[in-house]
Design an enzyme around this catalytic site. Structure first.
Site, PDB file in Angstrom:
ATOM      1  N   SER A   1       0.659  -1.342   0.106  1.00 59.96           N
ATOM      2  CA  SER A   1       0.013   0.006  -0.007  1.00 59.96           C
ATOM      3  C   SER A   1       0.794   1.554   0.016  1.00 59.96           C
ATOM      4  O   SER A   1       0.401   2.328  -0.034  1.00 59.96           O
ATOM      5  CB  SER A   1      -0.829   0.038   1.152  1.00 59.96           C
ATOM      6  OG  SER A   1      -2.069  -0.998   0.911  1.00 59.96           O
TER       7      SER A   1
ATOM      8  N   LYS B   1       0.317   3.495  -3.057  1.00 63.52           N
ATOM      9  CA  LYS B   1      -0.634   4.379  -3.117  1.00 63.52           C
ATOM     10  C   LYS B   1      -0.280   5.745  -3.135  1.00 63.52           C
ATOM     11  O   LYS B   1      -1.033   6.686  -3.368  1.00 63.52           O
ATOM     12  CB  LYS B   1      -1.782   4.243  -2.212  1.00 63.52           C
ATOM     13  CG  LYS B   1      -2.362   2.918  -2.063  1.00 63.52           C
ATOM     14  CD  LYS B   1      -2.988   2.529  -0.931  1.00 63.52           C
ATOM     15  CE  LYS B   1      -3.726   0.836  -0.955  1.00 63.52           C
ATOM     16  NZ  LYS B   1      -4.290   0.527   0.316  1.00 63.52           N
TER      17      LYS B   1
ATOM     18  N   TYR C   1      -4.047  -2.625 -10.194  1.00 58.06           N
ATOM     19  CA  TYR C   1      -3.978  -2.494  -8.773  1.00 58.06           C
ATOM     20  C   TYR C   1      -3.189  -3.539  -8.047  1.00 58.06           C
ATOM     21  O   TYR C   1      -2.120  -3.275  -7.397  1.00 58.06           O
ATOM     22  CB  TYR C   1      -5.381  -2.519  -8.002  1.00 58.06           C
ATOM     23  CG  TYR C   1      -5.133  -2.399  -6.634  1.00 58.06           C
ATOM     24  CD1 TYR C   1      -4.772  -1.024  -6.116  1.00 58.06           C
ATOM     25  CD2 TYR C   1      -5.701  -3.335  -5.678  1.00 58.06           C
ATOM     26  CE1 TYR C   1      -5.101  -1.078  -4.510  1.00 58.06           C
ATOM     27  CE2 TYR C   1      -5.482  -3.362  -4.407  1.00 58.06           C
ATOM     28  CZ  TYR C   1      -5.184  -2.162  -3.738  1.00 58.06           C
ATOM     29  OH  TYR C   1      -5.127  -2.107  -2.417  1.00 58.06           O
TER      30      TYR C   1
ATOM     31  N   TYR D   1      -4.245   3.568   8.342  1.00 60.39           N
ATOM     32  CA  TYR D   1      -5.669   2.877   8.259  1.00 60.39           C
ATOM     33  C   TYR D   1      -6.205   3.309   9.668  1.00 60.39           C
ATOM     34  O   TYR D   1      -6.076   4.690  10.204  1.00 60.39           O
ATOM     35  CB  TYR D   1      -5.653   1.492   8.058  1.00 60.39           C
ATOM     36  CG  TYR D   1      -4.757   1.213   7.020  1.00 60.39           C
ATOM     37  CD1 TYR D   1      -5.055   1.840   5.685  1.00 60.39           C
ATOM     38  CD2 TYR D   1      -3.556   0.372   7.008  1.00 60.39           C
ATOM     39  CE1 TYR D   1      -4.377   1.278   4.761  1.00 60.39           C
ATOM     40  CE2 TYR D   1      -3.080  -0.077   5.970  1.00 60.39           C
ATOM     41  CZ  TYR D   1      -3.293   0.386   4.802  1.00 60.39           C
ATOM     42  OH  TYR D   1      -2.697   0.064   3.735  1.00 60.39           O
TER      43      TYR D   1
ATOM     44  N   VAL E   1       1.312  -3.634   4.101  1.00 62.77           N
ATOM     45  CA  VAL E   1       1.194  -4.901   4.626  1.00 62.77           C
ATOM     46  C   VAL E   1       2.368  -5.838   4.354  1.00 62.77           C
ATOM     47  O   VAL E   1       2.465  -6.881   4.893  1.00 62.77           O
ATOM     48  CB  VAL E   1      -0.209  -5.723   4.350  1.00 62.77           C
ATOM     49  CG1 VAL E   1      -1.326  -4.774   4.873  1.00 62.77           C
ATOM     50  CG2 VAL E   1      -0.426  -6.220   2.699  1.00 62.77           C
TER      51      VAL E   1
END
Length: 310
Positions: A65, A68, A192, A244, A262
């Site tokens: 992630s 992103k 993705y 998060y 992760v």
């Protein structure tokens, strides 16, 4: 303040290597389940390019992630503030793969760093491109900001995510039902999953994030990657949404804009001063690197680099 960063980074790496409680690797992605949880790396790259490293700083890992941050930067360059009609800018308070808020908020993800929001961002990048072209654009951009053409996509990780990413499939189809995906979900998800499978070392990741520490300027090529205002806004989103439902606690303990993945990596930015990458594969209960966060907390305390410091 006279600070020996080499000694500090070395001490942090040594301390983290001795810790017994290390969290749990992301076993729900089978390829990541094989990563040695004893690994730990850290790289601190200052604004002038001086780099201080410790531990496994040159071992490549799946950034997941953290990608992103780079796709958000690309999407804002492509569509500007129109992106915010499709994705919000608020902390989620829910796990990164939650579908709960999407129902209440009619398919508009809370922010671009949870999975649903990142899928929308990726869908934006797919506009006018075949999936392979969009994947290539993302990889070229990461290589450009890192000034390193050896960065690659781990195809085994991409296949592993494609085979097991059922929740992401659900998120994409749910948003598609609300009209918030412009392409077939399987096409957007193909891009993705590949962006999440980009592999980098701590040294490379710190280099890739340095433009955000330099007010949007490219550190080696000259010119701007993004405007000064956009760099500040990306950093703001990293601070408020980058971990998060653990974002508030990370801001409380570390006080730096940062994005976790992760795969166990964290990219942290010290505006005007440094770009930092840490990696430890074991995750805490909310999916962030346990030792990575501890290392950054110690580093921020020793340097006074928190954005909230006087």
């Amino acid at each position: 303040m006279n600070l020996d960063l080499d000694a500090l980074v070395g001490d942090i790496a040594a301390e983290m290597s001795e810790r017994e409680e290390r969290g749990a690797v992301a076993s729900y992605i089978p390829q990541l389940a094989h990563v040695d949880p004893r690994r730990f790396g850290i790289a601190v790259m200052l604004a002038d390019g001086t780099t201080h490293v410790g531990g496994d700083a040159d071992e490549a890992f799946s950034i997941q992630s953290i990608s992103k941050v780079f796709t958000l930067t690309l999407a804002l360059g492509k569509v500007g503030d129109a992106l915010w009609r499709r994705v919000g800018r608020e902390p989620s308070g829910n796990p990164f793969n939650s579908i709960v808020q999407l129902e209440a908020e009619k398919g508009i993800p809370r922010n671009p760093f949870i999975n649903a929001g990142a899928i929308v961002v990726t869908d934006t990048l797919l506009g006018g491109h075949a999936p392979k072209e969009a994947i290539g654009e993302i990889l070229r951009f990461v290589r450009h900001v890192a000034d390193d053409d050896t960065i690659f996509i781990d195809k085994a990780v991409a296949r592993s995510e494609t085979a097991t990413g059922h929740r992401n499939v659900a998120l994409a189809n749910y948003m598609h039902a609300f009209g918030n995906l412009e392409h077939a979900p399987e096409l957007t998800l193909g891009v993705y999953f590949h962006q999440c499978a980009i592999a980098m070392s701590c040294r490379q990741l710190a280099a890739a994030g340095r433009f955000l520490a330099l007010d949007g300027r490219h550190p080696t090529a000259g010119g701007r990657v993004v405007s000064s205002e956009r760099a500040r806004r990306i950093n703001a989103l990293m601070l408020t949404c980058g971990h998060y439902d653990g974002s508030g606690d990370f801001a409380f303990r570390v006080g730096l804009p940062a994005k976790s993945g992760v795969g166990g990596g964290i990219l942290a930015i010290v505006p005007g001063k440094a770009s930092i990458a840490v990696w430890s594969p074991g995750l805490n209960r909310v999916g962030n690197s346990m030792l990575g966060a501890l290392a950054l907390e110690r580093l921020a305390r020793a340097t006074g680099w928190s954005v909230f410091a006087p």
